[in-house]
Design a protein around this motif. Structure first.
Motif, PDB file in Angstrom:
ATOM      1  N   GLN A  90      -1.229   7.676   5.574  1.00 45.99           N
ATOM      2  CA  GLN A  90      -1.377   7.424   4.186  1.00 45.99           C
ATOM      3  C   GLN A  90      -1.022   5.635   3.857  1.00 45.99           C
ATOM      4  O   GLN A  90      -1.706   5.125   2.889  1.00 45.99           O
ATOM      5  N   GLU A  91      -0.014   5.348   4.543  1.00 41.99           N
ATOM      6  CA  GLU A  91       0.233   3.977   4.334  1.00 41.99           C
ATOM      7  C   GLU A  91      -0.861   3.000   4.977  1.00 41.99           C
ATOM      8  O   GLU A  91      -1.251   2.225   4.030  1.00 41.99           O
ATOM      9  N   TYR A  92      -1.645   3.609   5.893  1.00 41.99           N
ATOM     10  CA  TYR A  92      -2.907   2.765   6.125  1.00 41.99           C
ATOM     11  C   TYR A  92      -3.824   2.939   5.132  1.00 41.99           C
ATOM     12  O   TYR A  92      -4.517   1.868   4.574  1.00 41.99           O
ATOM     13  N   LYS A  93      -3.957   3.926   4.589  1.00 40.73           N
ATOM     14  CA  LYS A  93      -5.126   4.093   3.576  1.00 40.73           C
ATOM     15  C   LYS A  93      -4.603   3.316   2.195  1.00 40.73           C
ATOM     16  O   LYS A  93      -5.443   2.745   1.604  1.00 40.73           O
ATOM     17  N   ASP A  94      -3.267   3.440   1.768  1.00 39.16           N
ATOM     18  CA  ASP A  94      -2.902   2.493   0.757  1.00 39.16           C
ATOM     19  C   ASP A  94      -3.177   1.114   0.912  1.00 39.16           C
ATOM     20  O   ASP A  94      -3.094   0.416   0.072  1.00 39.16           O
ATOM     21  N   SER A  95      -2.936   0.717   2.243  1.00 41.69           N
ATOM     22  CA  SER A  95      -3.157  -0.851   2.460  1.00 41.69           C
ATOM     23  C   SER A  95      -4.374  -1.279   2.252  1.00 41.69           C
ATOM     24  O   SER A  95      -4.753  -2.609   2.230  1.00 41.69           O
ATOM     25  N   LEU A  96      -5.644  -0.379   2.131  1.00 44.28           N
ATOM     26  CA  LEU A  96      -6.814  -1.019   1.779  1.00 44.28           C
ATOM     27  C   LEU A  96      -7.009  -1.172   0.317  1.00 44.28           C
ATOM     28  O   LEU A  96      -7.001  -0.274  -0.501  1.00 44.28           O
ATOM     29  N   SER A  97      -7.171  -2.282  -0.091  1.00 42.51           N
ATOM     30  CA  SER A  97      -7.259  -2.429  -1.622  1.00 42.51           C
ATOM     31  C   SER A  97      -8.507  -1.939  -1.877  1.00 42.51           C
ATOM     32  O   SER A  97      -9.461  -2.199  -1.737  1.00 42.51           O
ATOM     33  N   THR A  98      -7.999  -1.339  -3.387  1.00 39.81           N
ATOM     34  CA  THR A  98      -9.358  -0.848  -4.060  1.00 39.81           C
ATOM     35  C   THR A  98     -10.022  -1.810  -4.797  1.00 39.81           C
ATOM     36  O   THR A  98     -11.351  -1.700  -5.371  1.00 39.81           O
ATOM     37  N   ASP A  99      -9.737  -3.416  -4.646  1.00 44.37           N
ATOM     38  CA  ASP A  99     -10.497  -4.211  -5.040  1.00 44.37           C
ATOM     39  C   ASP A  99     -11.540  -4.868  -4.179  1.00 44.37           C
ATOM     40  O   ASP A  99     -12.308  -5.697  -4.938  1.00 44.37           O
TER      41      ASP A  99
END
Ligand SMILES: Cc1cc2nc3c(=O)[nH]c(=O)nc-3n(C[C@H](O)[C@H](O)[C@H](O)COP(=O)(O)OP(=O)(O)OC[C@H]3O[C@@H](n4cnc5c(N)ncnc54)[C@H](O)[C@@H]3O)c2cc1C
Length: 487
Positions: free
Chosen positions: A6-15
């Motif tokens: 989950q931390e990896y997924k959260d590190s991918l900016s949605t911008d």
């Protein structure tokens, strides 16, 4: 420190500006073409935490007492390489297919530059400090690291300066905080990775000592100015029942556009000096060729398994001619295994003090694995028989009008019912015959540079002196004849 999925997924900016198939991707973690491979990457992080896989995927650092990923550990001993092989096995077992660009195969490119610190020091001592810090950061912070080498390049008969200068990535200006770069690179997995070791492609620098194109850095994939234009994914194109690998393990390749991207000085690894660029190109895969080539071994196992299950189903396994073909596949598999095992066992200490796989065995193993792959796929295809490409899809096996006929013609005996035969044939089709299968073959051909570069690495690392001296002695040549090969 190891991250969770989950931390990896959260590190991918949605911008991030990402497109696939003409569509702007809002969230790369949930988009159907990316989600399967993002989930596998997230699983790799989670596997380092879970009881069942923690010991194979991670280790406790002696000095910090922290748990880190085996993949990112600097190889110092033979055991480190065995541990890395075991961790790759665990990942590929989990993926139930071959995934390559998931970090362990790319992080080693940085270790090559760790070995070239004296070259970097010649340019600017800050740069060797930067590579040490980034390697340490990879160990401590567990980023998903990928590789950026190949530019669109344009007309090769022209110098980059004599055409659109952006055909090769280059520095456009310096700022107080770093350099601004412009251009584009092809990078598998870029849209869902954290960072990329970005460096020049294979280039002829001529007599130039300095060039704006000789630049290497660690790219933060959330940096402003990056645009990710991806090739269409295989996931979701056709049902997973019929194309299990396409839907599970496709690694989406991307053209990454650098539209004036600022790289902070602390991420710059070399700049302007062509000697540093030449060094990294000639040593780039001295570690990473091992995990890359190891993927061919897994492909070989999958081909052997698919072919053998098929001939077992059809009762052909007792035919001597069939056994010979299986033996050829086994020779391919064990040829790769022997090269990699020996390269580890005979590893030497690198200039930076790392345990470097024996280079001649490693690079000849990579050539064996990649050049023989098309023939081995064809052999496995032949053993599976034409039914891998003419069998109806799962929907026809489910349709009440056609199901009884397919039940009849695809059931072989009590042990082999139609659904299992259909599943095996669908798997073999996706491994050997599908659009995805062709892509995987091309990936193994090119993703770690093209075949001529693989052979150039062999040429640079094979010990030519042995055969020369043997023939000097056997032919009675005089001492006047000079030894060595032209490099
Ligand atoms: C599936 C896939 C994934 C990839 N992933 C990545 C990635 O993650 N990161 C990355 O940086 N790149 C990646 N690449 C790009 C890959 O590194 C390049 O495709 C490869 O380096 C060849 O470059 P090119 O495609 O521009 O071919 P070209 O440079 O156009 O070469 C085509 C052919 O011309 C011949 N040729 C060209 N130059 C020479 C020469 N000097 N001497 C002899 N023959 C020559 C060779 O036969 C060569 O194969 C990927 C490629 C594929 C197919």
């Amino acid at each position: 420190m190891i991250r969770t999925g989950q931390e990896y997924k959260d590190s991918l900016s949605t911008d991030r500006a990402i497109w696939v198939n003409g569509e702007r991707v809002k969230d790369v973690t949930t988009h159907p073409m990316f989600a399967p491979i993002v989930d596998i990457r997230a699983r790799i992080h989670d596997m380092a935490h879970e009881q069942a896989t923690r010991e194979v995927m991670s280790y406790i650092d002696d000095t910090t007492g922290q748990r880190n990923s085996v993949a990112n550990k600097l190889p110092l001993t033979v055991q480190d390489w065995h541990d890395k092989r075991s961790a790759i096995d665990a990942v590929l077992d989990e993926a139930r297919g071959v995934v390559t660009r998931v970090g362990d195969e790319t992080v080693g490119e940085m270790w090559s530059l760790f070995d070239g610190q004296d070259v970097l020091d010649e340019v600017d001592p800050r740069f060797s400090a930067n590579i040490r810090r980034h390697i340490d950061r990879a160990v401590r912070e567990d980023p998903f690291h990928v590789s950026a080498n190949t530019d669109p390049k344009g007309d090769r008969s022209l110098r980059p300066q004599d055409q659109d200068p952006d055909m090769l990535l280059h520095v456009v200006r310096e700022t107080d905080s770093g350099i601004v770069v412009r251009g584009a690179k092809y990078e598998t997995a870029a849209a869902y990775a954290n960072q990329a070791f970005t460096k020049p492609t294979i280039a002829n620098w001529g007599d130039s000592e300095l060039s704006d194109y000789a630049v290497g850095f660690i790219l933060d994939m959330n940096a402003p100015g990056l645009k990710y234009i991806c090739r269409t994914g295989f996931a979701g194109r056709a049902p997973a029942d019929d194309y299990p690998l396409s839907n599970r393990v496709d690694e989406v390749d991307t053209l990454v556009i650098f539209d004036d991207v600022e790289i902070p000085w602390e991420d710059v690894l070399f700049y302007r000096h062509t000697r540093a660029a030449t060094f990294i190109r000639s040593t780039l895969h001295r570690y990473s060729a091992l995990p890359f080539t190891y993927r061919n071994l897994r492909l070989a196992d999958l081909m052997i398994g698919a072919a053998l299950w098929n001939v077992k189903q059809t009762g052909l396994e007792r035919q001597q001619a069939v056994q010979e073909k299986l033996a050829q596949l086994a020779c391919y598999r064990e040829g790769i295994n022997a090269h990699l095992t020996a390269a580890i066992a005979m590893g030497t200490t690198s200039p930076g003090g790392l345990l470097m796989p024996e280079q001649s065995l490693l690079y000849t193993g990579r050539v064996l694995a990649t050049t023989q792959l098309p023939a081995m796929m064809h052999l496995a295809r032949e053993l599976c028989g034409g039914q891998i490409c003419i069998t109806p899809d799962a929907a026809s096996f489910a349709n009440p009008e056609t199901a009884p006929w397919l039940e009849k013609y695809y059931s072989i005996n009590d042990g082999w019912v139609a659904d299992d035969r259909r599943r095996l044939l669908a798997f073999a089709r996706d491994l050997l015959n599908s659009d995805y299968a062709g892509h995987r073959l091309t990936f193994q051909l090119f993703a770690q540079s093209p075949p001529f570069a693989h052979l150039a690495a062999v040429y640079r690392n094979f010990d030519w002196e042995g055969p020369l001296q043997m023939v000097r002695s056997a032919a009675g040549l005089s001492d006047r004849v000079a030894g060595g090969a032209t490099r």
